[in-house]
Design an enzyme around this catalytic site. Structure first.
Site, PDB file in Angstrom:
ATOM      1  N   ASN A  17      27.732 -44.233  30.068  1.00 60.12           N
ATOM      2  CA  ASN A  17      27.284 -43.736  30.670  1.00 60.12           C
ATOM      3  C   ASN A  17      26.135 -41.698  30.001  1.00 60.12           C
ATOM      4  OD1 ASN A  17      24.579 -42.282  32.703  1.00 60.12           O
ATOM      5  ND2 ASN A  17      26.072 -42.947  34.039  1.00 60.12           N
ATOM      6  N   ARG A  40      24.033 -47.546  30.784  1.00 58.49           N
ATOM      7  CA  ARG A  40      23.492 -47.735  31.284  1.00 58.49           C
ATOM      8  C   ARG A  40      22.270 -47.057  31.402  1.00 58.49           C
ATOM      9  NH1 ARG A  40      22.702 -42.355  35.698  1.00 58.49           N
ATOM     10  NH2 ARG A  40      21.160 -43.242  36.532  1.00 58.49           N
ATOM     11  N   HIS A 100      18.101 -46.420  40.594  1.00 54.61           N
ATOM     12  CA  HIS A 100      19.622 -46.645  41.415  1.00 54.61           C
ATOM     13  C   HIS A 100      19.871 -48.360  42.012  1.00 54.61           C
ATOM     14  CE1 HIS A 100      19.612 -42.696  43.771  1.00 54.61           C
ATOM     15  NE2 HIS A 100      20.508 -42.020  42.372  1.00 54.61           N
ATOM     16  N   ARG A 139      16.231 -32.064  44.940  1.00 52.61           N
ATOM     17  CA  ARG A 139      14.551 -33.018  44.805  1.00 52.61           C
ATOM     18  C   ARG A 139      13.562 -33.311  46.088  1.00 52.61           C
ATOM     19  NH1 ARG A 139      16.466 -38.318  41.882  1.00 52.61           N
ATOM     20  NH2 ARG A 139      17.641 -37.247  40.582  1.00 52.61           N
ATOM     21  N   GLU A 141      29.519 -47.573  40.221  1.00 46.32           N
ATOM     22  CA  GLU A 141      28.406 -48.119  39.844  1.00 46.32           C
ATOM     23  C   GLU A 141      28.748 -48.190  37.904  1.00 46.32           C
ATOM     24  OE1 GLU A 141      25.804 -44.398  39.110  1.00 46.32           O
ATOM     25  OE2 GLU A 141      24.178 -46.350  38.676  1.00 46.32           O
TER      26      GLU A 141
END
Ligand code: AMP
Length: 766
Positions: A167, A248, A338, A399, A547
Site C-alpha cells: 500500500n 492497493r 473503503h 475532512r 485491509e
C-alpha cells in the site's frame, strides 16, 4: 499402475486425445495415502478433481446423523467433480480404507482441456447431471452441503502460498506478507523523501527499526523486498517464492468493478483515472512500476481497488443531479471508497453469524480517520456515503463530509483559491475544524470528558451524522439485519458506538452496554463480537477490519479467476440467444387456491423453452400503492414461495422499489396486492426485479469454462455494440442456453428477439 492408462480408461477422460492427456498429467500431482488418511475433508474448498489410481476409499457425509459410509470410490473413479461446476466446497469426508494413490488434476487445467474437447465435456456433463439431479432428491445430501458451506466459511486457509501486499502512499509504504490467512511479516516505511525516513519491520524473529537509506519510493521498496527475503528478518528465501503481489489502488474509475491482474493496459487505465484521485493513484501506480522492475518476471501483480465493491450501486443512487452528458463525459458520479474494508467486514460478519452475505441486509460503518458508511443488500453495495472523492459523507478527522455546494461557491466569491478551499475542506475541517482542538477521536473523547465544549460538539456532530446515514440506509434497504462497526473509532470506542445507537430501539437497534464495553475475546479464533442485546431485532457487531489481509484474499481470488477468463477468450464466439422476459408471477399452492378457488390447478397454456416450465392461462392484476399493472401471466409449475418479477418501469407505475435479486431470493423484498377472480391477497414480500441472467446446462458451462453463480459480462451486437455487466449464470441439467434481460433493458439497448450475445469475461466468482 501407469497413470496414463488409468486416465485413458476413465469414462469421462477417455474422450481426450493423447496430447491433452499428457498436458493434464503434466499439470497434475500424485499422492500416496495409507488406510485411515483423509483424501478430502468436508468443507474443503476444492481446487482439483481427484482420480483414485489404486486402492479404495469411503465417503462419509456430514448430515447431522452419525453415519455409516455413504458410498465408496474404487480405483479408476473420479471424485470432487461437482465443485468444478458449482465452486462449492466438498460435501463429504473421503477416507482411504486401504493404501491408495490419488492423482489431483487442477480445476484450471481440466476446464482448459474441456473447453477444447466437446466429447470429454459431454461425458463429464452426463456424470454431473446425474449427480446434481440425485442431490435434489436427497435431503441428507442437501443438509451435508449446507454444513460443508458453513465449515468452509469458518475454515482457515492453510495453503502455503505467499502473497505480498503493498500500500503505497505519498510518503509511506505499508506492506505485509501472508501465507494463507497468516501474516508472516510486514511493516511500514514512513516519511519517505525526508531526511528522517524510517522503516519499522516485524518478522518471524521479532521487530526492528532502521533509518531508510535513500530518499524515494524505489529505495523504500528495495528495502522492503530485501527485508522480506533476508535470513535475519525475512520470511522467504527468494522473491521467486511469491505467489503474487497485491497492490492497493484507490480509484478504479468506471472501468474496474473487480480486482485485476496488472498488465500494460491496466497500468495506463489507472493512470487515466488519476485526476479523480490525484493524491493516491499516481503513487499507487509508481509502486506498481517499481515492483515490475524489481520483481522476478514470473511474479504476477494484482490491483485491488477501493472503489470496486461499490460498482453495484444502482444508477439512480450513484448519479449526481447535474447535466447528464457532462457528467458522463467527465466521469462525474459517486464511486465510493473503503470498498475492500466494507466487503471484508461484511463477509466476516456473515461468516461469524453462520450466514451467507447474500441473505443479509448489512450496514457497515467504517469509522477511522477517513470514515464511510455502506448499505449492503444481499452482498451488493447499494449505497455508500463517500462519492466522487473521499470528501463526501461523514464528518472525518480533518475532512468536512457533506456540505452545501453553495458554500464552496461562496468561498470562491470571497476570493479563496481552489488550493485554499481544497486544503480547508480536506485538512482543516471535520473533527479538527469543529473542535478547534484535534482530529483524533481519542483525544477528543478525553477533552469532552474534561468539559471542552468544542470537543463535545465535534463528538456529537460526528455521531449524529453516522446515525443519520444508518437511518437513511435502513429506509433505502427497507430494513436491516446486521449493523457493523469497524476501523480505529468503530472498533475501539464503546462510547461512540453507544452514542450512535442510543435511542434507536424504535428501529430495532438495541445495544447491550456490558457487551459493548467488553473487548473482543482473544485466542478463541473470534474475529468479531456481538454487542446488541438479546431483544435487539438488528444484530449489532464489532468486526476488526484488516485491509491488508483482505487485499491478500482478493489477490488470490483474482489469480484464480484470471486463469478461467483466459479460457473463456477461446470460446467467445459461441452465441447465446437472448430472451426478453416480460413481467410474470410464480405462485405457491396456497395462493393459487386463494386467488382462483379451492382445489384449483394451474392450466398450462404453452410450454416455455426451459424444460418443465409453462405459461398458464391464468393471469392476475398487481396493485401497488401508486398504480396497477393488469393481466400479468402466471408461470407454472407452482413454487414453494410466491414471487412477482416486474420491470423498472412497472415498479414506477406501481409505486414500489423492488430490489435486484436472483430468482427465489425474496426475503425482505416489498409486497404487493394480487387480484384474482376469486379474491385479492396482500403479499407481505415477494416483488423483485430479476438479476439479468443466463441459463445453461452443465455441457454449456463446461464449454465456456464457467460455473454456476459466476457473474459475467456479455456483449450484445445490435444497432450498436453494448456490454451488459452483472449477468448471473445459473447452471442446471437440461437448461436451455439463453440470456434473459427485462423489457426495459431490451428497449433501452434496442435489442430485439432473435439477437444473440457473447460472453466476454467473468466479472465475479464467489
Ligand atoms: P484508523 O484511521 O482506522 O486508524 O482510525 C484512527 C482513528 O481511530 C483516530 O481518530 C483515533 O483516535 C481513533 N481511535 C483509535 N483508538 C481509539 C479509542 N480507543 N477510542 C477512541 N478512538 C480511537
Amino acid at each position: 499402475m501407469d497413470i496414463k492408462k488409468v486416465l485413458e480408461a476413465n469414462e469421462v477422460l477417455k474422450g481426450f486425445d493423447e496430447e491433452a492427456l499428457n498436458r493434464l498429467i503434466h499439470d497434475s500431482f500424485e499422492e500416496e495415502y495409507s488406510a485411515g488418511q483423509v483424501l478430502v475433508s468436508h468443507g474443503q474448498q476444492m481446487t482439483f478433481v481427484g482420480i483414485l489410481v489404486s486402492g479404495r476409499a469411503e465417503v462419509f457425509i456430514d448430515s447431522g446423523k452419525k453415519s455409516a459410509p455413504y458410498g465408496a470410490i474404487e480405483a479408476g473413479q473420479l471424485f470432487g467433480e461437482i465443485s468444478l461446476l458449482t465452486g462449492e466446497p466438498a460435501m463429504a469426508d473421503i477416507i482411504a480404507c486401504e493404501s491408495s494413490r490419488v492423482i489431483h488434476i487442477p480445476h484450471e487445467s481440466l476446464t482448459r482441456e474441456m473447453g477444447s474437447n466437446p466429447l470429454a465435456a459431454r461425458g463429464l456433463a452426463r456424470l454431473l447431471k446425474e449427480r446434481l439431479l440425485a442431490r435434489d432428491d436427497r435431503p441428507d445430501e442437501q443438509t451435508a452441503m449446507a454444513r460443508a458451506r458453513a465449515a468452509s466459511a469458518r475454515r482457515d486457509d492453510s495453503s502455503t502460498d505467499a502473497v505480498l501486499v503493498i500500500n503505497v502512499g505519498s510518503s509511506s509504504v505499508k506492506y505485509a506478507v501472508f501465507s494463507g490467512k497468516e501474516r508472516v511479516t510486514g511493516g511500514l516505511v514512513e516519511r519517505i523523501g525526508q531526511s528522517d525516513a524510517l522503516i519499522r519491520h516485524r518478522g518471524p524473529a521479532g521487530k526492528m527499526e532502521q533509518p531508510l537509506e535513500g530518499d524515494n519510493h524505489e529505495a523504500a521498496l528495495k528495502k522492503v523486498l530485501g527485508l522480506i527475503t533476508s535470513p535475519e528478518y525475512g520470511a522467504l528465501d527468494r522473491l521467486e517464492q511469491l505467489t503474487a503481489v497485491g497492490h492497493r489502488v484507490v480509484h478504479g474509475g468506471v472501468r474496474f468493478s473487480e480486482s485485476v491482474l496488472i498488465d500494460d493496459n491496466v497500468m495506463s487505465e489507472i493512470a487515466r483515472v488519476s485526476d479523480l484521485a490525484p493524491l493516491h493513484n499516481p503513487v499507487n501506480l509508481l509502486g506498481i512500476e517499481i515492483c515490475k522492475r524489481l520483481l522476478p518476471p514470473g511474479v504476477p501483480q494484482v490491483a485491488v481497488f477501493d472503489t470496486a465493491f461499490h460498482a453495484t450501486i444502482p444508477e439512480h443512487v450513484h448519479r449526481y443531479a447535474i447535466p447528464r452528458d457532462f457528467a458522463d463525459d467527465n466521469q462525474l458520479r459517486r464511486f465510493g471508497f473503503h470498498g475492500t474494508s466494507h466487503k471484508y467486514v461484511t463477509q466476516t460478519a456473515a461468516a461469524f453469524l453462520g450466514e451467507a452475505p447474500h441473505v443479509l441486509k448489512i450496514i457497515s460503518c467504517h469509522l477511522g480517520n477517513g470514515a464511510s458508511v455502506t448499505a449492503i443488500d444481499h452482498g451488493r453495495s447499494v449505497d455508500t456515503s463517500m462519492g466522487l472523492t473521499p470528501l463526501e459523507g461523514l464528518i472525518m478527522g480533518t475532512r468536512s463530509g457533506d456540505l452545501d455546494p453553495g458554500l464552496i461557491l461562496h468561498l470562491f466569491s470571497k476570493g479563496k483559491s481552489t488550493k485554499e478551499v481544497e486544503t480547508m475542506l480536506n485538512k482543516e475541517s471535520g473533527l479538527k475544524g469543529l473542535s478547534g482542538l484535534s482530529g483524533d477521536m481519542r483525544e477528543l473523547e478525553k477533552a469532552a470528558d474534561a468539559g471542552h465544549t468544542g470537543a463535545l460538539l465535534a463528538v456529537q456532530s460526528f455521531c449524529y451524522r453516522v446515525r443519520k446515514y444508518v437511518g437513511a440506509y435502513m429506509a433505502s434497504m427497507s430494513g436491516l439485519d446486521v449493523l457493523v462497526f469497524t476501523a480505529g473509532i468503530g472498533e475501539n470506542s464503546a462510547g461512540i458506538r453507544s452514542r450512535i445507537c442510543h435511542g434507536l430501539s424504535c428501529l430495532g437497534i438495541e445495544i447491550d452496554d456490558e457487551k459493548n464495553r467488553s473487548p473482543i475475546p482473544v485466542g478463541q479464533g473470534a474475529a468479531a463480537k456481538i454487542i446488541s442485546s438479546e431483544e435487539s431485532r438488528v444484530v449489532v457487531m464489532v468486526v476488526p477490519t484488516d485491509e491488508e489481509s483482505a487485499i491478500a484474499l482478493e489477490t488470490r481470488h483474482t489469480l484464480n479467476r484470471g486463469g478461467v477468463s483466459d479460457i473463456l477468450t477461446a470460446r467467445r464466439d459461441k452465441p447465446v440467444p437472448i430472451g426478453i422476459s416480460a413481467h410474470h408471477v410464480h405462485l405457491c399452492k396456497e395462493h393459487v387456491e386463494a386467488l382462483f378457488g379451492a382445489g384449483h390447478k394451474l392450466t398450462p397454456r404453452n410450454e416455455l423453452k426451459q424444460k418443465g416450465y409453462f405459461a398458464c392461462e391464468e393471469v392476475v392484476n398487481l396493485v401497488g400503492p401508486k398504480g396497477r399493472v393488469d393481466r400479468v401471466r402466471i408461470l407454472g409449475p407452482e413454487r414453494p414461495v410466491t414471487q412477482v418479477e416486474i420491470s423498472r418501469t412497472e415498479e414506477f407505475k406501481l409505486g414500489i422499489d423492488a430490489p435486484i435479486r436472483a430468482s427465489g431470493d425474496v426475503k425482505n423484498s416489498p409486497g404487493v396486492i394480487l387480484e384474482g377472480p376469486n379474491t385479492s391477497i396482500t403479499l407481505e414480500e415477494g416483488v423483485i426485479c430479476a438479476y439479468r441472467h443466463i441459463h445453461m446446462s452443465p455441457e454449456d458451462a463446461l464449454a465456456f469454462g464457467i460455473r454456476d453463480k459466476d457473474v459475467v459480462r456479455a456483449n450484445v451486437e445490435g444497432e450498436r455494440s453494448l456490454i451488459f455487466g452483472d449477468v448471473l449464470v445459473r447452471v442446471y441439467p437440461g437448461w436451455f442456453l439463453e440470456m434473459h434481460i427485462d423489457t426495459d433493458e431490451a428497449n433501452a439497448a434496442e435489442v430485439s428477439p432473435g439477437m444473440t450475445a457473447t460472453i466476454e469475461s467473468i466479472q465475479k466468482r464467489a
